[in-house]
Motif scaffolding. Structure first.
Motif, PDB file in Angstrom:
ATOM      1  N   TRP A  36      40.286  34.468  36.243  1.00 50.97           N
ATOM      2  CA  TRP A  36      39.127  34.191  37.073  1.00 50.97           C
ATOM      3  C   TRP A  36      38.917  35.382  38.004  1.00 50.97           C
ATOM      4  CZ3 TRP A  36      43.894  32.025  37.961  1.00 50.97           C
ATOM      5  CH2 TRP A  36      44.462  32.176  39.242  1.00 50.97           C
ATOM      6  N   LYS A  37      37.773  35.395  38.694  1.00 51.33           N
ATOM      7  CA  LYS A  37      37.446  36.517  39.580  1.00 51.33           C
ATOM      8  C   LYS A  37      37.012  36.003  40.931  1.00 51.33           C
ATOM      9  CE  LYS A  37      33.582  38.893  39.105  1.00 51.33           C
ATOM     10  NZ  LYS A  37      32.546  39.829  38.624  1.00 51.33           N
ATOM     11  N   GLN A  41      38.087  40.857  42.387  1.00 50.43           N
ATOM     12  CA  GLN A  41      39.441  40.998  41.856  1.00 50.43           C
ATOM     13  C   GLN A  41      39.678  39.953  40.767  1.00 50.43           C
ATOM     14  OE1 GLN A  41      42.430  43.040  42.659  1.00 50.43           O
ATOM     15  NE2 GLN A  41      42.945  42.003  40.737  1.00 50.43           N
ATOM     16  N   ILE A  42      40.248  40.375  39.631  1.00 54.45           N
ATOM     17  CA  ILE A  42      40.582  39.445  38.550  1.00 54.45           C
ATOM     18  C   ILE A  42      42.021  38.954  38.722  1.00 54.45           C
ATOM     19  CG2 ILE A  42      40.868  39.171  36.055  1.00 54.45           C
ATOM     20  CD1 ILE A  42      38.716  41.293  35.669  1.00 54.45           C
ATOM     21  N   TYR A  43      42.192  37.658  38.548  1.00 51.48           N
ATOM     22  CA  TYR A  43      43.513  37.024  38.626  1.00 51.48           C
ATOM     23  C   TYR A  43      43.793  36.301  37.307  1.00 51.48           C
ATOM     24  CZ  TYR A  43      42.763  37.738  43.649  1.00 51.48           C
ATOM     25  OH  TYR A  43      42.508  38.295  44.876  1.00 51.48           O
ATOM     26  N   PHE A  77      32.959  35.046  36.260  1.00 49.22           N
ATOM     27  CA  PHE A  77      32.690  36.455  35.997  1.00 49.22           C
ATOM     28  C   PHE A  77      31.173  36.676  35.947  1.00 49.22           C
ATOM     29  CE2 PHE A  77      36.949  35.677  34.409  1.00 49.22           C
ATOM     30  CZ  PHE A  77      37.643  36.805  34.838  1.00 49.22           C
ATOM     31  N   GLU A 172      36.788  43.717  33.371  1.00 52.15           N
ATOM     32  CA  GLU A 172      35.408  43.289  33.084  1.00 52.15           C
ATOM     33  C   GLU A 172      34.489  44.502  33.091  1.00 52.15           C
ATOM     34  OE1 GLU A 172      32.065  40.304  35.151  1.00 52.15           O
ATOM     35  OE2 GLU A 172      33.899  40.881  36.220  1.00 52.15           O
ATOM     36  N   HIS A 180      34.684  49.756  34.697  1.00 52.14           N
ATOM     37  CA  HIS A 180      35.064  48.499  35.345  1.00 52.14           C
ATOM     38  C   HIS A 180      33.987  48.056  36.336  1.00 52.14           C
ATOM     39  CE1 HIS A 180      39.663  48.713  34.533  1.00 52.14           C
ATOM     40  NE2 HIS A 180      39.037  49.536  33.708  1.00 52.14           N
ATOM     41  N   SER A 182      34.837  45.216  38.116  1.00 52.67           N
ATOM     42  CA  SER A 182      35.703  44.469  39.019  1.00 52.67           C
ATOM     43  C   SER A 182      37.101  45.075  38.892  1.00 52.67           C
ATOM     44  CB  SER A 182      35.711  42.974  38.678  1.00 52.67           C
ATOM     45  OG  SER A 182      36.027  42.776  37.317  1.00 52.67           O
ATOM     46  N   THR A 183      37.981  44.705  39.790  1.00 56.20           N
ATOM     47  CA  THR A 183      39.349  45.226  39.764  1.00 56.20           C
ATOM     48  C   THR A 183      40.162  44.489  38.706  1.00 56.20           C
ATOM     49  OG1 THR A 183      39.217  45.744  42.121  1.00 56.20           O
ATOM     50  CG2 THR A 183      41.418  45.653  41.141  1.00 56.20           C
ATOM     51  N   SER A 185      43.095  42.774  36.422  1.00 52.63           N
ATOM     52  CA  SER A 185      44.188  41.872  36.763  1.00 52.63           C
ATOM     53  C   SER A 185      45.504  42.638  36.855  1.00 52.63           C
ATOM     54  CB  SER A 185      44.324  40.785  35.691  1.00 52.63           C
ATOM     55  OG  SER A 185      44.872  41.344  34.495  1.00 52.63           O
TER      56      SER A 185
END
Length: 238
Positions: A36-37, A41-43, A77, A172, A180, A182-183, A185
Protein backbone atom coordinates in the motif's frame (compact mmCIF):
# COMPACT_ATOMS: atom_id res chain seq x y z
CA UNK A 1 16.66 4.90 47.20
CA UNK A 2 15.72 5.04 43.53
CA UNK A 3 16.24 1.96 41.37
CA UNK A 4 18.21 3.56 38.53
CA UNK A 5 18.47 0.23 36.76
CA UNK A 6 14.72 -0.38 36.67
CA UNK A 7 13.78 1.81 33.69
CA UNK A 8 16.57 0.52 31.41
CA UNK A 9 15.68 -3.06 32.36
CA UNK A 10 12.03 -2.46 31.53
CA UNK A 11 13.01 -0.89 28.23
CA UNK A 12 15.21 -3.87 27.41
CA UNK A 13 12.43 -6.33 28.24
CA UNK A 14 9.98 -4.33 26.15
CA UNK A 15 12.45 -4.27 23.28
CA UNK A 16 12.97 -8.02 23.40
CA UNK A 17 9.21 -8.59 23.43
CA UNK A 18 8.68 -6.23 20.49
CA UNK A 19 11.56 -7.80 18.57
CA UNK A 20 10.10 -11.26 19.15
CA UNK A 21 6.67 -10.11 18.07
CA UNK A 22 8.13 -8.46 14.99
CA UNK A 23 9.99 -11.62 14.03
CA UNK A 24 6.89 -13.73 14.53
CA UNK A 25 4.39 -11.51 12.74
CA UNK A 26 6.39 -9.48 10.24
CA UNK A 27 9.47 -11.54 9.48
CA UNK A 28 7.66 -14.73 8.49
CA UNK A 29 4.47 -14.46 6.50
CA UNK A 30 2.18 -16.80 4.62
CA UNK A 31 -0.11 -15.49 1.90
CA UNK A 32 0.03 -12.71 -0.67
CA UNK A 33 2.34 -9.70 -0.68
CA UNK A 34 0.03 -6.79 0.15
CA UNK A 35 1.54 -3.39 -0.68
CA UNK A 36 0.00 0.00 0.00
CA UNK A 37 1.06 3.65 -0.28
CA UNK A 38 0.85 6.44 2.27
CA UNK A 39 2.42 9.86 1.81
CA UNK A 40 4.33 8.76 -1.26
CA UNK A 41 5.96 5.79 0.53
CA UNK A 42 5.21 2.15 -0.39
CA UNK A 43 4.86 -0.37 2.44
CA UNK A 44 4.34 -4.15 2.49
CA UNK A 45 2.70 -6.44 5.01
CA UNK A 46 5.88 -8.35 5.78
CA UNK A 47 9.59 -8.66 5.17
CA UNK A 48 9.57 -12.37 4.33
CA UNK A 49 7.06 -14.41 2.32
CA UNK A 50 6.93 -18.17 1.86
CA UNK A 51 6.33 -19.98 -1.43
CA UNK A 52 6.28 -23.60 -2.57
CA UNK A 53 7.28 -24.97 -5.96
CA UNK A 54 5.04 -27.95 -5.21
CA UNK A 55 2.04 -25.83 -6.16
CA UNK A 56 -0.92 -28.18 -6.71
CA UNK A 57 -2.01 -26.43 -9.93
CA UNK A 58 1.40 -25.54 -11.35
CA UNK A 59 3.42 -28.68 -10.56
CA UNK A 60 6.73 -29.26 -8.79
CA UNK A 61 8.72 -26.46 -10.37
CA UNK A 62 6.33 -23.53 -10.96
CA UNK A 63 4.26 -21.43 -8.59
CA UNK A 64 2.09 -18.31 -8.73
CA UNK A 65 2.16 -17.76 -4.98
CA UNK A 66 2.68 -15.43 -3.30
CA UNK A 67 0.63 -13.07 -5.40
CA UNK A 68 0.44 -9.29 -5.17
CA UNK A 69 -2.76 -7.88 -3.64
CA UNK A 70 -2.80 -4.13 -3.03
CA UNK A 71 -4.23 -3.12 0.35
CA UNK A 72 -6.19 -0.01 -0.64
CA UNK A 73 -7.80 0.19 2.80
CA UNK A 74 -4.39 1.31 4.08
CA UNK A 75 -3.57 3.50 1.09
CA UNK A 76 -4.25 3.36 -2.65
CA UNK A 77 -1.78 3.76 -5.51
CA UNK A 78 -2.20 6.07 -8.49
CA UNK A 79 -5.01 5.10 -10.84
CA UNK A 80 -3.70 3.64 -14.09
CA UNK A 81 -0.07 3.52 -12.93
CA UNK A 82 2.08 0.41 -13.12
CA UNK A 83 3.21 -1.41 -10.02
CA UNK A 84 6.66 -2.89 -10.60
CA UNK A 85 9.12 -5.15 -8.80
CA UNK A 86 12.89 -4.96 -8.82
CA UNK A 87 15.02 -8.04 -8.12
CA UNK A 88 17.93 -7.48 -5.74
CA UNK A 89 21.08 -9.33 -4.77
CA UNK A 90 21.53 -12.95 -5.83
CA UNK A 91 19.86 -16.33 -5.45
CA UNK A 92 20.69 -18.16 -2.21
CA UNK A 93 20.31 -21.89 -1.47
CA UNK A 94 19.69 -23.71 1.82
CA UNK A 95 21.62 -26.99 1.93
CA UNK A 96 20.17 -28.16 5.24
CA UNK A 97 22.56 -26.25 7.45
CA UNK A 98 23.52 -22.90 5.88
CA UNK A 99 22.38 -20.34 3.32
CA UNK A 100 24.92 -19.70 0.55
CA UNK A 101 25.28 -18.52 -3.05
CA UNK A 102 26.26 -22.03 -4.14
CA UNK A 103 23.53 -23.99 -5.92
CA UNK A 104 23.98 -27.73 -6.61
CA UNK A 105 23.08 -27.88 -10.30
CA UNK A 106 23.18 -24.33 -11.60
CA UNK A 107 19.59 -23.70 -10.54
CA UNK A 108 18.01 -20.34 -11.23
CA UNK A 109 14.58 -18.80 -10.72
CA UNK A 110 12.63 -17.01 -13.46
CA UNK A 111 9.73 -14.62 -12.90
CA UNK A 112 7.59 -13.81 -15.93
CA UNK A 113 6.03 -10.38 -15.52
CA UNK A 114 2.62 -9.10 -16.62
CA UNK A 115 3.85 -8.06 -20.08
CA UNK A 116 5.84 -11.21 -20.84
CA UNK A 117 9.33 -10.13 -19.80
CA UNK A 118 11.48 -12.43 -17.67
CA UNK A 119 13.59 -11.62 -14.61
CA UNK A 120 16.21 -14.25 -13.75
CA UNK A 121 17.76 -14.80 -10.31
CA UNK A 122 21.03 -16.76 -10.33
CA UNK A 123 23.68 -17.38 -7.69
CA UNK A 124 25.73 -14.59 -9.24
CA UNK A 125 23.02 -11.91 -9.49
CA UNK A 126 19.82 -10.79 -11.22
CA UNK A 127 19.38 -10.19 -14.94
CA UNK A 128 16.63 -7.95 -16.31
CA UNK A 129 15.80 -7.08 -12.69
CA UNK A 130 12.76 -4.82 -13.25
CA UNK A 131 9.38 -6.31 -14.09
CA UNK A 132 5.72 -5.24 -14.21
CA UNK A 133 3.38 -6.70 -11.59
CA UNK A 134 0.26 -5.22 -13.21
CA UNK A 135 -1.56 -2.00 -14.03
CA UNK A 136 -3.50 -0.41 -11.19
CA UNK A 137 -7.22 0.06 -11.72
CA UNK A 138 -9.28 3.23 -11.33
CA UNK A 139 -9.25 2.82 -7.54
CA UNK A 140 -5.48 2.37 -7.40
CA UNK A 141 -5.95 -1.34 -6.67
CA UNK A 142 -4.69 -4.63 -8.17
CA UNK A 143 -4.54 -8.35 -7.49
CA UNK A 144 -2.06 -10.19 -9.68
CA UNK A 145 -0.14 -13.49 -9.76
CA UNK A 146 3.07 -14.03 -11.74
CA UNK A 147 4.61 -17.33 -12.86
CA UNK A 148 7.76 -18.13 -10.87
CA UNK A 149 9.75 -21.12 -12.17
CA UNK A 150 12.87 -22.94 -10.99
CA UNK A 151 15.18 -24.35 -13.67
CA UNK A 152 18.51 -26.15 -13.84
CA UNK A 153 21.67 -25.22 -15.77
CA UNK A 154 20.29 -27.16 -18.75
CA UNK A 155 17.36 -24.68 -18.85
CA UNK A 156 14.83 -27.39 -17.96
CA UNK A 157 12.27 -27.10 -15.20
CA UNK A 158 13.76 -28.74 -12.12
CA UNK A 159 15.71 -28.09 -8.99
CA UNK A 160 17.59 -29.81 -6.19
CA UNK A 161 15.71 -30.41 -2.96
CA UNK A 162 16.20 -27.50 -0.60
CA UNK A 163 15.05 -23.92 -0.08
CA UNK A 164 15.77 -20.93 -2.33
CA UNK A 165 15.88 -17.28 -1.30
CA UNK A 166 15.42 -14.18 -3.46
CA UNK A 167 15.06 -10.48 -2.58
CA UNK A 168 13.01 -7.76 -4.24
CA UNK A 169 11.25 -4.46 -3.64
CA UNK A 170 8.16 -2.80 -5.13
CA UNK A 171 7.87 0.58 -6.81
CA UNK A 172 5.29 2.55 -8.83
CA UNK A 173 5.63 4.28 -12.20
CA UNK A 174 3.51 5.83 -14.90
CA UNK A 175 2.61 3.35 -17.66
CA UNK A 176 5.65 2.41 -19.75
CA UNK A 177 8.00 4.49 -17.61
CA UNK A 178 10.83 3.53 -15.24
CA UNK A 179 10.66 6.81 -13.30
CA UNK A 180 9.48 6.30 -9.73
CA UNK A 181 6.38 8.26 -8.75
CA UNK A 182 6.63 7.14 -5.11
CA UNK A 183 9.33 5.86 -2.77
CA UNK A 184 10.02 2.14 -3.23
CA UNK A 185 9.18 -0.36 -0.52
CA UNK A 186 11.83 -1.74 1.79
CA UNK A 187 13.43 -4.91 0.36
CA UNK A 188 11.70 -8.16 1.26
CA UNK A 189 12.48 -11.85 0.81
CA UNK A 190 10.62 -14.70 -0.84
CA UNK A 191 11.71 -18.14 0.37
CA UNK A 192 10.75 -21.02 -1.96
CA UNK A 193 10.38 -24.60 -0.80
CA UNK A 194 11.57 -27.20 -3.30
CA UNK A 195 10.72 -30.65 -1.95
CA UNK A 196 11.44 -30.18 1.77
CA UNK A 197 8.98 -31.36 4.41
CA UNK A 198 7.30 -28.64 6.45
CA UNK A 199 9.62 -28.86 9.45
CA UNK A 200 12.80 -28.78 7.35
CA UNK A 201 11.50 -25.81 5.34
CA UNK A 202 10.59 -23.84 8.45
CA UNK A 203 14.10 -24.50 9.78
CA UNK A 204 15.45 -22.86 6.61
CA UNK A 205 13.04 -19.94 6.97
CA UNK A 206 13.99 -19.42 10.61
CA UNK A 207 17.66 -19.17 9.60
CA UNK A 208 16.99 -16.07 7.47
CA UNK A 209 18.43 -13.04 9.34
CA UNK A 210 16.06 -10.88 11.37
CA UNK A 211 15.14 -7.71 9.42
CA UNK A 212 17.44 -4.73 9.89
CA UNK A 213 14.63 -2.71 11.49
CA UNK A 214 14.77 -5.00 14.52
CA UNK A 215 18.51 -4.41 14.85
CA UNK A 216 17.95 -0.66 14.49
CA UNK A 217 15.38 -0.85 17.28
CA UNK A 218 17.87 -2.84 19.35
CA UNK A 219 20.51 -0.16 18.72
CA UNK A 220 18.09 2.48 19.96
CA UNK A 221 17.55 0.47 23.13
CA UNK A 222 21.28 0.20 23.66
CA UNK A 223 21.44 3.98 23.35
CA UNK A 224 18.74 4.36 25.98
CA UNK A 225 20.56 1.96 28.29
CA UNK A 226 23.81 3.87 27.80
CA UNK A 227 22.03 7.14 28.55
CA UNK A 228 20.60 5.57 31.69
CA UNK A 229 24.04 4.47 32.82
CA UNK A 230 25.47 7.97 32.17
CA UNK A 231 22.71 9.59 34.23
CA UNK A 232 23.34 7.15 37.07
CA UNK A 233 27.09 7.85 37.00
CA UNK A 234 26.50 11.60 37.09
CA UNK A 235 24.08 11.21 40.02
CA UNK A 236 26.60 9.14 41.99
CA UNK A 237 29.31 11.70 41.34
CA UNK A 238 27.03 14.49 42.49
Amino acid sequence: MRNHWLKPALLLALGLNISSAFAATNHQHMGDIQPWKVGGQIYTNGSLFEADFGDFYRGNYVTQAPGFDADTAKGAFGAGNWLRFQGLGALKFWDGSIWSNTVPNGEYIEIEDAIGNTTTFTASGVSNPIGVIDQLDAEGDLHSHLDMTIKTASNDKGGSIGAYWIMMQIFETAPGSLVHVSTASAPFAIIFNRGLDHEAFETAVSAVPVPSTVWLFGSALIGLLSAGRRRRTMALRA
